[in-house]
Design a protein around this motif. Structure first.
Motif, PDB file in Angstrom:
ATOM      1  N   ALA A 129     -34.692 -31.016  69.796  1.00  0.00           N
ATOM      2  CA  ALA A 129     -34.245 -31.725  70.997  1.00  0.00           C
ATOM      3  C   ALA A 129     -33.837 -33.129  70.577  1.00  0.00           C
ATOM      4  O   ALA A 129     -34.676 -33.975  70.301  1.00  0.00           O
ATOM      5  CB  ALA A 129     -35.359 -31.776  72.033  1.00  0.00           C
TER       6      ALA A 129
ATOM      7  N   HIS B 113     -35.559 -34.938  67.448  1.00  0.00           N
ATOM      8  CA  HIS B 113     -36.985 -34.640  67.365  1.00  0.00           C
ATOM      9  C   HIS B 113     -37.220 -33.136  67.239  1.00  0.00           C
ATOM     10  O   HIS B 113     -36.738 -32.356  68.058  1.00  0.00           O
ATOM     11  CB  HIS B 113     -37.714 -35.177  68.597  1.00  0.00           C
ATOM     12  CG  HIS B 113     -37.419 -36.623  68.876  1.00  0.00           C
ATOM     13  ND1 HIS B 113     -37.898 -37.637  68.072  1.00  0.00           N
ATOM     14  CD2 HIS B 113     -36.667 -37.213  69.841  1.00  0.00           C
ATOM     15  CE1 HIS B 113     -37.474 -38.796  68.537  1.00  0.00           C
ATOM     16  NE2 HIS B 113     -36.711 -38.572  69.605  1.00  0.00           N
TER      17      HIS B 113
ATOM     18  N   ILE C 232     -39.129 -26.334  76.196  1.00  0.00           N
ATOM     19  CA  ILE C 232     -38.759 -27.659  75.685  1.00  0.00           C
ATOM     20  C   ILE C 232     -37.363 -27.974  76.208  1.00  0.00           C
ATOM     21  O   ILE C 232     -36.454 -27.142  76.087  1.00  0.00           O
ATOM     22  CB  ILE C 232     -38.761 -27.701  74.145  1.00  0.00           C
ATOM     23  CG1 ILE C 232     -40.159 -27.388  73.590  1.00  0.00           C
ATOM     24  CG2 ILE C 232     -38.305 -29.057  73.640  1.00  0.00           C
ATOM     25  CD1 ILE C 232     -40.300 -25.972  73.110  1.00  0.00           C
TER      26      ILE C 232
ATOM     27  N   ALA D  20     -34.346 -31.122  76.483  1.00  0.00           N
ATOM     28  CA  ALA D  20     -33.846 -32.468  76.187  1.00  0.00           C
ATOM     29  C   ALA D  20     -33.347 -33.102  77.483  1.00  0.00           C
ATOM     30  O   ALA D  20     -32.619 -32.483  78.259  1.00  0.00           O
ATOM     31  CB  ALA D  20     -32.711 -32.384  75.171  1.00  0.00           C
TER      32      ALA D  20
ATOM     33  N   ASP E 280     -33.450 -41.051  75.317  1.00  0.00           N
ATOM     34  CA  ASP E 280     -34.236 -40.496  74.215  1.00  0.00           C
ATOM     35  C   ASP E 280     -35.543 -39.939  74.779  1.00  0.00           C
ATOM     36  O   ASP E 280     -36.633 -40.425  74.500  1.00  0.00           O
ATOM     37  CB  ASP E 280     -34.520 -41.598  73.178  1.00  0.00           C
ATOM     38  CG  ASP E 280     -34.951 -41.013  71.838  1.00  0.00           C
ATOM     39  OD1 ASP E 280     -34.946 -39.773  71.712  1.00  0.00           O
ATOM     40  OD2 ASP E 280     -35.320 -41.797  70.938  1.00  0.00           O
ATOM     41  N   ARG E 281     -35.380 -38.868  75.627  1.00  0.00           N
ATOM     42  CA  ARG E 281     -36.538 -38.285  76.289  1.00  0.00           C
ATOM     43  C   ARG E 281     -36.537 -36.763  76.099  1.00  0.00           C
ATOM     44  O   ARG E 281     -35.490 -36.145  75.899  1.00  0.00           O
ATOM     45  CB  ARG E 281     -36.540 -38.603  77.774  1.00  0.00           C
ATOM     46  CG  ARG E 281     -36.655 -40.087  78.111  1.00  0.00           C
ATOM     47  CD  ARG E 281     -36.772 -40.279  79.619  1.00  0.00           C
ATOM     48  NE  ARG E 281     -35.653 -39.646  80.322  1.00  0.00           N
ATOM     49  CZ  ARG E 281     -35.775 -39.004  81.501  1.00  0.00           C
ATOM     50  NH1 ARG E 281     -36.952 -38.920  82.090  1.00  0.00           N
ATOM     51  NH2 ARG E 281     -34.705 -38.476  82.069  1.00  0.00           N
ATOM     52  N   MET E 282     -37.712 -36.201  76.193  1.00  0.00           N
ATOM     53  CA  MET E 282     -37.853 -34.755  76.059  1.00  0.00           C
ATOM     54  C   MET E 282     -39.004 -34.285  76.940  1.00  0.00           C
ATOM     55  O   MET E 282     -40.055 -34.924  77.009  1.00  0.00           O
ATOM     56  CB  MET E 282     -38.126 -34.380  74.596  1.00  0.00           C
ATOM     57  CG  MET E 282     -38.252 -32.865  74.361  1.00  0.00           C
ATOM     58  SD  MET E 282     -38.307 -32.472  72.588  1.00  0.00           S
ATOM     59  CE  MET E 282     -39.935 -33.104  72.178  1.00  0.00           C
TER      60      MET E 282
ATOM     61  N   VAL F  81     -41.754 -31.309  77.649  1.00  0.00           N
ATOM     62  CA  VAL F  81     -42.465 -30.212  76.994  1.00  0.00           C
ATOM     63  C   VAL F  81     -43.441 -29.630  78.007  1.00  0.00           C
ATOM     64  O   VAL F  81     -44.136 -30.376  78.710  1.00  0.00           O
ATOM     65  CB  VAL F  81     -43.240 -30.704  75.752  1.00  0.00           C
ATOM     66  CG1 VAL F  81     -43.877 -29.536  75.026  1.00  0.00           C
ATOM     67  CG2 VAL F  81     -42.322 -31.471  74.823  1.00  0.00           C
TER      68      VAL F  81
ATOM     69  N   ARG G 107     -34.999 -31.253  85.072  1.00  0.00           N
ATOM     70  CA  ARG G 107     -33.725 -31.920  84.785  1.00  0.00           C
ATOM     71  C   ARG G 107     -33.212 -32.737  85.962  1.00  0.00           C
ATOM     72  O   ARG G 107     -32.328 -33.579  85.788  1.00  0.00           O
ATOM     73  CB  ARG G 107     -32.687 -30.892  84.343  1.00  0.00           C
ATOM     74  CG  ARG G 107     -32.936 -30.341  82.947  1.00  0.00           C
ATOM     75  CD  ARG G 107     -32.004 -29.177  82.613  1.00  0.00           C
ATOM     76  NE  ARG G 107     -31.963 -28.912  81.189  1.00  0.00           N
ATOM     77  CZ  ARG G 107     -32.861 -28.167  80.536  1.00  0.00           C
ATOM     78  NH1 ARG G 107     -33.873 -27.632  81.202  1.00  0.00           N
ATOM     79  NH2 ARG G 107     -32.747 -27.958  79.233  1.00  0.00           N
TER      80      ARG G 107
ATOM     81  N   THR H  78     -45.600 -31.619  69.033  1.00  0.00           N
ATOM     82  CA  THR H  78     -44.508 -32.560  68.820  1.00  0.00           C
ATOM     83  C   THR H  78     -45.040 -33.775  68.061  1.00  0.00           C
ATOM     84  O   THR H  78     -45.979 -34.442  68.526  1.00  0.00           O
ATOM     85  CB  THR H  78     -43.915 -33.033  70.160  1.00  0.00           C
ATOM     86  OG1 THR H  78     -43.573 -31.893  70.955  1.00  0.00           O
ATOM     87  CG2 THR H  78     -42.675 -33.886  69.932  1.00  0.00           C
TER      88      THR H  78
END
Length: 409
Positions: free
Chosen positions: A193, A196, A218, A220, A224-226, A228, A256, A407
């Motif tokens: 993602a 990462h 997971i 994206a 700069d975020r993810m 999980v 999202r 992660t």
């Protein structure tokens, strides 16, 4: 009334049914008087020996299946911790060990697990009722020809039952293959993602079909975020797999557009009310923001994520825990919390199969997880995932599915 002391060894020996106590590798640990009586053996000559060394198949009967059928049943009990009642078995017994003279015998066996403090199978109780004596009792009222016909019919029925059991086992094996294929389709290996990488593991339960109840996702996100997440559907098999797929897809879409994981789980909880089988499913979601070095999370009745800090300290993220999905009759906003992390930390999400054991408090499993994480804090995500499964799951496999997402932060 005063509680009298109970001599359980005496009770075991006085049981009217014939009983053997075995280790999971089938060494004879103990035997009661009834078993010695029906088998014609002496206790001091069989204790400590392997079951099939003492009671082999009749070498003069090429169709003998007693050892094979009993071994398969005992292995199922040792692997799953579930009692197994066998079909009627013809299992000839040597008149006296080493004599080479085998007597035709019929048995009705039941094999039951005895669990140790760790929830694993420590012993197997092998109980048998001999049916041969009943046949002989009835044959006293019929001619010898009728007796032979009756014994032949009984043997034929026993073989038919064995064949049915074998077909059922094959059908379960095929169903398990289908479920595993479905699991692979619904839970693909994640691609990185952004910049990462993530390590994921899915360990199906031992047994006939116990797969596909747990899930992970997971996603994206912007910046700069993810996100999980992991979740657990009550039950196993294809039905649970279908529910799992719906919940996973719904949460992946919700996060999202939602304003954080709590809102995403609120949406998922409302959706779960309309899905048969989704009641009381659990889930946890964490959004990792590398720009701010924060993790924002929310849990719906799920074990807390573990944050492994660079110095080896483990923090369980339990400040935003709520009931499982669809558990409340009316909608209530779910809690959300945030925590900071430093470079080199690791976030670990998992399902209860990793930490829960029968007859054990979950805090014991969480301490076991924290200890393993601290010992291996320098490992990368892939090696850490393999190590956790190796150290925390029982050697013979677990009776519950296990999903794991790690992660490195």
């Amino acid at each position: 009334m005063k509680q009298l002391p109970i001599d359980y060894a005496a009770v075991f020996d006085a049981l009217p049914s014939a009983v053997l106590l075995l280790t999971p590798d089938l060494a004879i640990v103990d035997v009661n008087a009834a078993y010695l009586d029906v088998s014609g053996r002496e206790k001091d000559r069989i204790i400590g020996r392997h079951l099939f060394e003492v009671f082999p198949d009749n070498p003069g009967d090429p169709t003998a299946t007693g050892v094979r059928n009993l071994a398969a049943s005992l292995k199922r009990v040792a692997d799953t911790g579930i009692r197994d009642s066998m079909a009627l078995q013809r299992y000839d017994v040597e008149a006296s060990e080493g004599s080479g003279v085998f007597e035709e015998r019929y048995w009705s066996p039941v094999n039951s697990p005895v669990l140790g403090p760790d929830g694993q199978v420590a012993f197997i109780v092998h109980r048998v009722e001999e049916v041969t004596a009943l046949i002989r009792a009835r044959s006293g009222r019929v001619g010898s020809g009728d007796q032979r016909l009756m014994e032949a019919e009984l043997y034929s029925r026993a073989r038919e039952l064995q064949e049915v059991n074998e077909r059922l086992r094959q059908a379960h094996a095929r169903e398990r293959e289908v479920a595993l294929a479905l699991q692979d389709a619904m839970l693909p290996a994640p691609s990185p993602a952004g910049r990462h990488g993530v390590a994921v593991r899915y360990q199906p339960a031992v047994g006939s079909l116990n797969v596909c109840g747990d899930w992970y996702d997971i996603a994206a996100l912007a910046g700069d975020r993810m996100a999980v997440s992991v979740g657990d559907v009550v039950g196993h098999g294809l039905a649970a797999a279908g529910v799992m797929g719906q919940l996973r897809s719904a949460l992946s879409a919700a996060v999202r557009v939602a304003d954080g994981p709590a809102q995403a789980l609120e949406v998922l909880g409302l959706y779960a009310r309309s899905v048969d089988g989704a009641e009381t499913a659990s889930a946890v979601q964490a959004v990792i923001d590398w720009a701010t070095h924060t993790i924002t999370y929310s849990s719906a009745g799920h074990p807390p994520p573990a944050l492994l800090h660079p110095d080896g300290r483990v923090e369980f993220l339990d400040a935003a825990t709520d009931p499982p999905l669809g558990a409340r009759p009316e909608h209530v906003s779910r809690p959300q919390a945030s925590v900071s992390f430093g470079d080199g930390a690791a976030l670990v999400l998992y399902t209860d199969g990793l930490v829960e054991r029968r007859h054990e408090d979950i805090d014991t499993g969480l301490r076991r997880l924290a200890g393993s994480l601290t010992r291996h804090r320098e490992a990368d995500a892939e090696h850490l995932a393999d190590t956790l499964l190796a150290e925390l799951l029982p050697p013979g496999g677990n009776t519950d599915d296990t999903a794991l997402v790690i992660t490195r932060l």
